[in-house]
Design a protein around this motif. Structure first.
Motif, PDB file in Angstrom:
ATOM      1  N   THR A 113       0.847  -1.189   0.000  1.00  0.00           N
ATOM      2  CA  THR A 113       0.000   0.000   0.000  1.00  0.00           C
ATOM      3  C   THR A 113       0.881   1.237   0.000  1.00  0.00           C
ATOM      4  O   THR A 113       1.996   1.224   0.527  1.00  0.00           O
ATOM      5  CB  THR A 113      -0.923   0.016   1.223  1.00  0.00           C
ATOM      6  OG1 THR A 113      -1.745   1.197   1.169  1.00  0.00           O
ATOM      7  CG2 THR A 113      -0.125   0.031   2.513  1.00  0.00           C
ATOM      8  N   ARG A 114       0.353   2.302  -0.612  1.00  0.00           N
ATOM      9  CA  ARG A 114       0.983   3.616  -0.563  1.00  0.00           C
ATOM     10  C   ARG A 114       0.002   4.656  -0.057  1.00  0.00           C
ATOM     11  O   ARG A 114       0.277   5.859  -0.133  1.00  0.00           O
ATOM     12  CB  ARG A 114       1.484   4.024  -1.956  1.00  0.00           C
ATOM     13  CG  ARG A 114       2.566   3.110  -2.519  1.00  0.00           C
ATOM     14  CD  ARG A 114       3.018   3.619  -3.864  1.00  0.00           C
ATOM     15  NE  ARG A 114       4.052   2.770  -4.456  1.00  0.00           N
ATOM     16  CZ  ARG A 114       4.625   2.978  -5.640  1.00  0.00           C
ATOM     17  NH1 ARG A 114       4.262   4.047  -6.350  1.00  0.00           N
ATOM     18  NH2 ARG A 114       5.533   2.168  -6.110  1.00  0.00           N
ATOM     19  N   GLU A 115      -1.122   4.189   0.440  1.00  0.00           N
ATOM     20  CA  GLU A 115      -2.168   5.105   0.873  1.00  0.00           C
ATOM     21  C   GLU A 115      -1.779   5.784   2.187  1.00  0.00           C
ATOM     22  O   GLU A 115      -1.299   5.131   3.121  1.00  0.00           O
ATOM     23  CB  GLU A 115      -3.494   4.358   1.049  1.00  0.00           C
ATOM     24  CG  GLU A 115      -4.012   3.702  -0.218  1.00  0.00           C
ATOM     25  CD  GLU A 115      -4.363   4.728  -1.277  1.00  0.00           C
ATOM     26  OE1 GLU A 115      -4.711   5.867  -0.894  1.00  0.00           O
ATOM     27  OE2 GLU A 115      -4.274   4.395  -2.468  1.00  0.00           O
ATOM     28  N   THR A 116      -2.001   7.075   2.231  1.00  0.00           N
ATOM     29  CA  THR A 116      -1.703   7.830   3.441  1.00  0.00           C
ATOM     30  C   THR A 116      -2.571   7.389   4.609  1.00  0.00           C
ATOM     31  O   THR A 116      -2.116   7.371   5.766  1.00  0.00           O
ATOM     32  CB  THR A 116      -1.907   9.330   3.177  1.00  0.00           C
ATOM     33  OG1 THR A 116      -1.147   9.721   2.029  1.00  0.00           O
ATOM     34  CG2 THR A 116      -1.475  10.160   4.371  1.00  0.00           C
ATOM     35  N   TRP A 161       7.754  -3.097   1.366  1.00  0.00           N
ATOM     36  CA  TRP A 161       6.575  -2.262   1.579  1.00  0.00           C
ATOM     37  C   TRP A 161       6.110  -2.333   3.024  1.00  0.00           C
ATOM     38  O   TRP A 161       5.439  -1.422   3.502  1.00  0.00           O
ATOM     39  CB  TRP A 161       5.458  -2.679   0.629  1.00  0.00           C
ATOM     40  CG  TRP A 161       5.776  -2.357  -0.789  1.00  0.00           C
ATOM     41  CD1 TRP A 161       6.104  -3.217  -1.785  1.00  0.00           C
ATOM     42  CD2 TRP A 161       5.832  -1.048  -1.361  1.00  0.00           C
ATOM     43  NE1 TRP A 161       6.359  -2.552  -2.951  1.00  0.00           N
ATOM     44  CE2 TRP A 161       6.194  -1.201  -2.720  1.00  0.00           C
ATOM     45  CE3 TRP A 161       5.618   0.239  -0.872  1.00  0.00           C
ATOM     46  CZ2 TRP A 161       6.343  -0.119  -3.584  1.00  0.00           C
ATOM     47  CZ3 TRP A 161       5.767   1.322  -1.741  1.00  0.00           C
ATOM     48  CH2 TRP A 161       6.126   1.136  -3.080  1.00  0.00           C
ATOM     49  N   GLY A 162       6.462  -3.415   3.710  1.00  0.00           N
ATOM     50  CA  GLY A 162       6.175  -3.459   5.133  1.00  0.00           C
ATOM     51  C   GLY A 162       6.960  -2.417   5.903  1.00  0.00           C
ATOM     52  O   GLY A 162       6.456  -1.823   6.860  1.00  0.00           O
ATOM     53  N   GLY A 163       8.236  -2.154   5.487  1.00  0.00           N
ATOM     54  CA  GLY A 163       9.007  -1.078   6.111  1.00  0.00           C
ATOM     55  C   GLY A 163       8.516   0.284   5.715  1.00  0.00           C
ATOM     56  O   GLY A 163       8.559   1.235   6.505  1.00  0.00           O
ATOM     57  N   TYR A 164       8.022   0.427   4.481  1.00  0.00           N
ATOM     58  CA  TYR A 164       7.472   1.701   4.019  1.00  0.00           C
ATOM     59  C   TYR A 164       6.223   2.067   4.811  1.00  0.00           C
ATOM     60  O   TYR A 164       5.926   3.244   5.033  1.00  0.00           O
ATOM     61  CB  TYR A 164       7.159   1.597   2.526  1.00  0.00           C
ATOM     62  CG  TYR A 164       6.583   2.840   1.920  1.00  0.00           C
ATOM     63  CD1 TYR A 164       7.405   3.879   1.492  1.00  0.00           C
ATOM     64  CD2 TYR A 164       5.201   2.981   1.766  1.00  0.00           C
ATOM     65  CE1 TYR A 164       6.868   5.031   0.934  1.00  0.00           C
ATOM     66  CE2 TYR A 164       4.656   4.125   1.209  1.00  0.00           C
ATOM     67  CZ  TYR A 164       5.502   5.160   0.790  1.00  0.00           C
ATOM     68  OH  TYR A 164       4.973   6.285   0.243  1.00  0.00           O
ATOM     69  N   LEU A 165       5.468   1.058   5.251  1.00  0.00           N
ATOM     70  CA  LEU A 165       4.237   1.301   5.985  1.00  0.00           C
ATOM     71  C   LEU A 165       4.499   1.797   7.397  1.00  0.00           C
ATOM     72  O   LEU A 165       3.662   2.491   7.981  1.00  0.00           O
ATOM     73  CB  LEU A 165       3.415  -0.004   6.026  1.00  0.00           C
ATOM     74  CG  LEU A 165       2.050   0.023   6.677  1.00  0.00           C
ATOM     75  CD1 LEU A 165       1.087   0.883   5.872  1.00  0.00           C
ATOM     76  CD2 LEU A 165       1.499  -1.399   6.795  1.00  0.00           C
ATOM     77  N   GLY A 212      -4.231  -6.551  -1.530  1.00  0.00           N
ATOM     78  CA  GLY A 212      -4.837  -6.277  -2.828  1.00  0.00           C
ATOM     79  C   GLY A 212      -6.325  -6.112  -2.795  1.00  0.00           C
ATOM     80  O   GLY A 212      -6.925  -5.654  -3.752  1.00  0.00           O
ATOM     81  N   GLU A 213      -6.995  -6.493  -1.692  1.00  0.00           N
ATOM     82  CA  GLU A 213      -8.452  -6.383  -1.634  1.00  0.00           C
ATOM     83  C   GLU A 213      -8.864  -6.011  -0.224  1.00  0.00           C
ATOM     84  O   GLU A 213      -8.484  -6.672   0.736  1.00  0.00           O
ATOM     85  CB  GLU A 213      -9.121  -7.705  -2.015  1.00  0.00           C
ATOM     86  CG  GLU A 213     -10.627  -7.661  -1.949  1.00  0.00           C
ATOM     87  CD  GLU A 213     -11.260  -8.990  -2.304  1.00  0.00           C
ATOM     88  OE1 GLU A 213     -12.487  -9.038  -2.375  1.00  0.00           O
ATOM     89  OE2 GLU A 213     -10.521  -9.960  -2.495  1.00  0.00           O
ATOM     90  N   ILE A 214      -9.615  -4.931  -0.104  1.00  0.00           N
ATOM     91  CA  ILE A 214     -10.116  -4.494   1.194  1.00  0.00           C
ATOM     92  C   ILE A 214     -11.577  -4.889   1.277  1.00  0.00           C
ATOM     93  O   ILE A 214     -12.385  -4.536   0.423  1.00  0.00           O
ATOM     94  CB  ILE A 214      -9.958  -2.978   1.366  1.00  0.00           C
ATOM     95  CG1 ILE A 214      -8.477  -2.598   1.323  1.00  0.00           C
ATOM     96  CG2 ILE A 214     -10.592  -2.509   2.662  1.00  0.00           C
ATOM     97  CD1 ILE A 214      -8.216  -1.127   1.437  1.00  0.00           C
TER      98      ILE A 214
END
Length: 412
Positions: A95-98, A120-124, A237-239
């Protein structure tokens, strides 16, 4: 017996063709669609039992008594309820969502614990410093313990690192490394605690039982008592939301069905939308033709008994109405006796004829000639009954009866 014989032959062919095409498409789709639970899928989801799935780790936690559940709704719904008892697992999130980053920050600020894996886990993570690895290594690496915390004493750990951590903050504590690159890092943030892995290899189905990988997972999650664990699936990928329950194969089949129905409607309309002219008015049949058509109908249906039953019922109703006995259920003998008392001048063979008609009306089969004879007898008796019921005929019958009674008195 044909399939849906009530349909027009052309419509039946069209329907069978559409059903056949749907079956062929279903079979082709079953063979050609990729299997989401194959070893080629590298998503560490708790729903997958393949090599890279995480179903084994999730089931292990459940059977070990961990109060764990899958989280499939937006993280913004979990963050306000988080607290020191909250532990969230992010296995290779994307995810890249704020909103998601702020939700994770809020969970940590409220005292929660977070385990996150991959780049991406570290980016989160708040204050995250994950970066691509300096050199790609597609083979499993035995991690080297470097830290002094309990997490570094988990034992022999194997991992295929997919990212690294940029060390520079005094709060970041590297617990394991691979070839000099950080692979397991933990640090405090606000009231919460963060554990980051370079990849999710230790918790995957194919690696969970190797060496002490399971111990690394349990130590990263912390103590079990008084905690509630959430394994996040919303960032794979799916919420999930309320509308998701209306999706899936059912929604796909509904869309295909609507498209197919629209095509059938258009095709059927175009097939029947040619020049239309009014049909010629039907020619009225003569009474003889109507009788012949009705007779042929009874003959083809073998319904001679029905014809006798209809004629008998009409005669019975007319006789009961003439005698003022409406609503009474009377057999042939009773009707004949009643008519003989009311109209003494009727045929003496009335009772026998009525009994024969009653028996034929209740029989399973009657010969057509016999049925015709009985219907003609009923018609003849009906004419005599109508003639006897005329007012003049009633007076004549009454006068005849009086004369007959006077002569009997004189004779006596």
């Amino acid at each position: 017996m044909k399939f849906m014989s009530s349909l027009d032959p052309k419509d039946r062919k069209l329907l069978l063709g559409c059903v056949g095409a749907a079956l062929v498409l279903a079979v082709v789709a079953a063979f050609l669609l990729p299997n989401s639970d194959s070893n080629e899928n590298r998503l560490p989801s708790t729903y997958l039992s393949s090599r890279h799935g995480a179903l084994a780790a999730y089931e292990t936690l459940v059977r070990s008594g961990y109060p764990v559940e899958r989280w499939e709704r937006p993280l913004a719904e979990l963050a306000p309820t988080a607290g020191p008892e909250t532990v969230v697992i992010f296995a290779e999130p994307f995810t890249r969502e704020t909103e998601d980053i702020q939700a994770v920050r809020q969970i940590l600020e409220r005292g929660g614990r977070v385990l996150s894996t991959g780049f991406w886990g570290g980016y989160l993570l708040p204050g995250g410093a994950s970066a691509p690895p300096r050199e790609f290594n597609f083979a499993a690496c035995q991690l080297e313990p470097e830290g002094l915390d309990a997490l570094a004493s988990s034992g022999e750990i194997w991992m295929i690192p997919e990212a690294t951590w940029q060390v520079g903050k005094p709060t970041d504590r590297v617990q394991y490394s691979c070839a000099g690159q950080p692979a397991v890092v933990e640090y405090d943030w606000g009231k919460g605690h963060v554990v980051w892995w370079a990849s999710s290899t230790p918790l995957e189905n194919g690696s969970l039982a190797r060496a002490r990988n399971l111990d690394l997972l349990l130590n990263s999650l912390g103590p079990r008592e008084g905690k509630h664990f959430y394994w996040d699936e919303s960032l794979h990928g799916e919420i999930r939301s309320t509308w998701n329950y209306a999706g899936g194969p059912a929604l796909t089949m509904l869309r295909i069905g609507l498209v197919t129905l629209a095509v059938l409607v258009l095709f059927s309309f175009s097939r029947r939308s040619g020049p239309v002219r009014e049909l010629p008015p039907p020619v009225r049949a003569t009474p003889v033709e109507f009788v012949e058509a009705l007779g042929s109908l009874y003959r083809n249906a073998g319904a001679a008994t029905t014809a006798v039953a209809i004629a008998w019922e009409q005669f019975r109703r007319h006789a009961v109405r003439l005698c003022g006995m409406r609503g009474e259920r009377m057999d042939a003998a009773e009707i004949a006796a009643m008519l003989q008392r009311r109209f003494p001048g009727l045929d003496e063979a009335l009772e026998a004829d009525l009994k024969a008609c009653e028996e034929a009306a209740g029989a399973d089969a009657v010969h057509p000639k016999k049925a015709l004879q009985l219907v003609q007898l009923l018609a003849a008796h009906m004419e005599k009954l109508k003639a006897a019921a005329r007012p003049g005929a009633m007076n004549a019958v009454a006068t005849t009866g009086e004369v007959h009674s006077i002569s009997q008195e004189r004779a006596s």
